[in-house]
Scaffold this motif. Structure first.
Motif, PDB file in Angstrom:
ATOM      1  N   HIS A   1      13.558  12.635   0.001  1.00 37.97           N
ATOM      2  CA  HIS A   1      13.225  11.948  -1.235  1.00 37.97           C
ATOM      3  C   HIS A   1      12.032  12.632  -1.892  1.00 37.97           C
ATOM      4  N   HIS A   2      11.998  12.603  -3.211  1.00 35.44           N
ATOM      5  CA  HIS A   2      10.870  13.135  -3.958  1.00 35.44           C
ATOM      6  C   HIS A   2      10.315  12.027  -4.840  1.00 35.44           C
ATOM      7  N   THR A   3       9.014  11.838  -4.796  1.00 37.53           N
ATOM      8  CA  THR A   3       8.372  10.812  -5.597  1.00 37.53           C
ATOM      9  C   THR A   3       7.165  11.404  -6.323  1.00 37.53           C
ATOM     10  N   PHE A   4       6.670  10.672  -7.301  1.00 38.45           N
ATOM     11  CA  PHE A   4       5.454  11.111  -7.983  1.00 38.45           C
ATOM     12  C   PHE A   4       4.553   9.917  -8.251  1.00 38.45           C
ATOM     13  N   MET A   5       3.272  10.216  -8.432  1.00 35.81           N
ATOM     14  CA  MET A   5       2.296   9.223  -8.849  1.00 35.81           C
ATOM     15  C   MET A   5       1.629   9.704 -10.127  1.00 35.81           C
ATOM     16  N   LEU A   6       1.283   8.778 -10.969  1.00 34.14           N
ATOM     17  CA  LEU A   6       0.633   9.069 -12.239  1.00 34.14           C
ATOM     18  C   LEU A   6      -0.879   8.996 -12.042  1.00 34.14           C
ATOM     19  N   ILE A   7      -1.593  10.026 -12.469  1.00 42.76           N
ATOM     20  CA  ILE A   7      -3.048  10.065 -12.338  1.00 42.76           C
ATOM     21  C   ILE A   7      -3.675   9.288 -13.500  1.00 42.76           C
ATOM     22  N   THR A   8      -4.611   8.403 -13.174  1.00 42.55           N
ATOM     23  CA  THR A   8      -5.251   7.603 -14.215  1.00 42.55           C
ATOM     24  C   THR A   8      -6.734   7.930 -14.356  1.00 42.55           C
ATOM     25  N   ALA A   9      -7.250   7.659 -15.553  1.00 41.24           N
ATOM     26  CA  ALA A   9      -8.660   7.844 -15.868  1.00 41.24           C
ATOM     27  C   ALA A   9      -9.259   6.513 -16.302  1.00 41.24           C
ATOM     28  N   GLN A  10     -10.579   6.455 -16.372  1.00 39.65           N
ATOM     29  CA  GLN A  10     -11.228   5.297 -16.964  1.00 39.65           C
ATOM     30  C   GLN A  10     -10.786   5.201 -18.415  1.00 39.65           C
ATOM     31  N   SER A  11     -10.458   4.017 -18.882  1.00 39.68           N
ATOM     32  CA  SER A  11      -9.919   3.848 -20.226  1.00 39.68           C
ATOM     33  C   SER A  11     -10.947   4.137 -21.317  1.00 39.68           C
TER      34      SER A  11
ATOM     35  N   SER B   1       0.814  -1.209   0.000  1.00 41.48           N
ATOM     36  CA  SER B   1       0.000   0.000   0.000  1.00 41.48           C
ATOM     37  C   SER B   1       0.847   1.258   0.000  1.00 41.48           C
ATOM     38  N   GLU B   2       2.130   1.126   0.355  1.00 39.41           N
ATOM     39  CA  GLU B   2       3.013   2.279   0.384  1.00 39.41           C
ATOM     40  C   GLU B   2       3.822   2.416  -0.901  1.00 39.41           C
ATOM     41  N   LYS B   3       3.589   1.513  -1.831  1.00 44.02           N
ATOM     42  CA  LYS B   3       4.301   1.551  -3.101  1.00 44.02           C
ATOM     43  C   LYS B   3       3.401   2.108  -4.202  1.00 44.02           C
ATOM     44  N   LEU B   4       2.639   3.124  -3.887  1.00 44.08           N
ATOM     45  CA  LEU B   4       1.667   3.660  -4.826  1.00 44.08           C
ATOM     46  C   LEU B   4       2.353   4.277  -6.034  1.00 44.08           C
ATOM     47  N   ILE B   5       1.895   3.883  -7.224  1.00 39.64           N
ATOM     48  CA  ILE B   5       2.425   4.454  -8.458  1.00 39.64           C
ATOM     49  C   ILE B   5       1.347   5.154  -9.262  1.00 39.64           C
ATOM     50  N   ASN B   6       0.075   4.781  -9.054  1.00 43.05           N
ATOM     51  CA  ASN B   6      -1.061   5.401  -9.744  1.00 43.05           C
ATOM     52  C   ASN B   6      -2.049   5.928  -8.724  1.00 43.05           C
ATOM     53  N   ILE B   7      -2.801   6.938  -9.113  1.00 42.84           N
ATOM     54  CA  ILE B   7      -3.918   7.399  -8.304  1.00 42.84           C
ATOM     55  C   ILE B   7      -5.067   7.744  -9.235  1.00 42.84           C
ATOM     56  N   ARG B   8      -6.251   7.306  -8.899  1.00 41.18           N
ATOM     57  CA  ARG B   8      -7.412   7.524  -9.751  1.00 41.18           C
ATOM     58  C   ARG B   8      -7.835   8.992  -9.730  1.00 41.18           C
ATOM     59  N   ALA B   9      -8.188   9.516 -10.887  1.00 35.78           N
ATOM     60  CA  ALA B   9      -8.640  10.907 -10.974  1.00 35.78           C
ATOM     61  C   ALA B   9      -9.869  11.134 -10.095  1.00 35.78           C
ATOM     62  N   GLU B  10     -10.709  10.099  -9.973  1.00 34.99           N
ATOM     63  CA  GLU B  10     -11.916  10.229  -9.175  1.00 34.99           C
ATOM     64  C   GLU B  10     -11.627  10.504  -7.703  1.00 34.99           C
TER      65      GLU B  10
ATOM     66  N   SER C   1      -6.813  -2.790 -20.416  1.00 30.91           N
ATOM     67  CA  SER C   1      -6.682  -2.176 -19.094  1.00 30.91           C
ATOM     68  C   SER C   1      -7.890  -1.291 -18.810  1.00 30.91           C
ATOM     69  N   GLU C   2      -8.413  -1.389 -17.593  1.00 30.65           N
ATOM     70  CA  GLU C   2      -9.548  -0.548 -17.221  1.00 30.65           C
ATOM     71  C   GLU C   2      -9.128   0.896 -16.983  1.00 30.65           C
ATOM     72  N   ARG C   3      -7.829   1.119 -16.795  1.00 29.63           N
ATOM     73  CA  ARG C   3      -7.328   2.465 -16.529  1.00 29.63           C
ATOM     74  C   ARG C   3      -6.288   2.851 -17.568  1.00 29.63           C
ATOM     75  N   MET C   4      -6.144   4.140 -17.786  1.00 27.26           N
ATOM     76  CA  MET C   4      -5.127   4.683 -18.669  1.00 27.26           C
ATOM     77  C   MET C   4      -4.626   5.999 -18.087  1.00 27.26           C
ATOM     78  N   PRO C   5      -3.473   6.471 -18.499  1.00 29.92           N
ATOM     79  CA  PRO C   5      -2.976   7.740 -17.957  1.00 29.92           C
ATOM     80  C   PRO C   5      -3.919   8.896 -18.297  1.00 29.92           C
ATOM     81  N   MET C   6      -3.979   9.877 -17.417  1.00 25.67           N
ATOM     82  CA  MET C   6      -4.697  11.114 -17.708  1.00 25.67           C
ATOM     83  C   MET C   6      -3.793  11.931 -18.642  1.00 25.67           C
ATOM     84  N   ILE C   7      -4.139  11.945 -19.929  1.00 21.74           N
ATOM     85  CA  ILE C   7      -3.300  12.568 -20.946  1.00 21.74           C
ATOM     86  C   ILE C   7      -3.701  14.023 -21.172  1.00 21.74           C
ATOM     87  N   PHE C   8      -2.694  14.890 -21.183  1.00 18.46           N
ATOM     88  CA  PHE C   8      -2.911  16.314 -21.419  1.00 18.46           C
ATOM     89  C   PHE C   8      -2.234  16.763 -22.708  1.00 18.46           C
TER      90      PHE C   8
END
Length: 231
Positions: free
Chosen positions: A140-150, A66-75, A158-165
């Protein structure tokens, strides 16, 4: 979950596209993966920063999943009030030009695909970042990638995809004065008509490999290296 992406642009192309300074140490990314040190752009910054995706490597072995978060849902930003501070203060852009997903074609067979923008132009993924200290006081500095419904193109794998800008959305995302409403309004699924995909080598599964040949279109093969027919 999105676990791999690419940024094949040169240093000069990256500087021109995002209008930021890019250090000479920058190298193209053909297999960006969690725990790697990767380029991000912070609000108000004139240059690229390098943050770990998820948990830094030296911490990964001893941390709960749970501490290895790499994605977070936009919702999450509209559903969880506690996330509003993060949305307001810790936004970043993740330069990219594609991402990977795997299609399941058998009980044990996964075929890797690369999704790219149809015109092959660089884009960015929406992200958030954080700063913390380890037990020895190192920052340390880290980041998470925000995902959207695919969208339908990605959803078969995949049910999720990156939030593309694109550029117009990036300007709002990076505006320190942007309202919460304006930021949440950016969370829209990227159109499938602007994307394409193709199969790539199973070597992408090894996160230590980062070579240009990884993005070459490759006939689909199962884990034994045999060609696999699928729709």
């Amino acid at each position: 979950m999105i676990e791999r992406y690419t940024l094949t642009a040169t240093r000069e192309q990256l500087q021109q596209r995002f209008g930021v300074d890019v250090p000479e140490s920058y190298k193209s990314l053909y297999n960006a993966a969690p725990t790697h040190l990767l380029p991000v752009i912070l609000q108000g910054s004139a240059g690229i920063s390098f943050f770990y995706w998820g948990t830094p490597p030296e911490w990964a072995k001893n941390k709960h999943v749970s501490e290895k978060l790499i994605n977070i849902r936009a919702e999450s930003f509209s559903e969880r009030p506690a996330m509003r501070k993060t949305l307001k203060r810790y936004r970043c852009l993740i330069p990219a030009d594609g991402f990977y997903a795997w299609k399941k074609v058998g009980k044990k067979t996964l075929i890797p695909h690369r999704f790219i923008i149809a015109d092959k132009s660089p884009i960015s993924f929406a992200g958030i970042w954080e700063e913390f200290e380890d037990n020895e006081g190192q920052t340390h500095h880290t980041f998470m990638l925000i995902t959207a419904q695919s969208n339908p193109l990605v959803n078969s794998m995949s049910e999720r995809m990156p939030m593309i800008f694109e550029k117009a959305q990036e300007q709002i995302w990076m505006d320190a004065d942007a309202s919460e409403e304006a930021l949440l309004a950016l969370f829209k699924v990227y159109l499938e008509s602007k994307m394409s995909l193709y199969t790539v080598s199973p070597r992408i599964n090894d996160s230590t490999i980062n070579v240009p040949s990884l993005i070459i279109a490759t006939p689909p093969a199962d884990q034994f290296g045999n060609l696999t027919l699928f729709d």
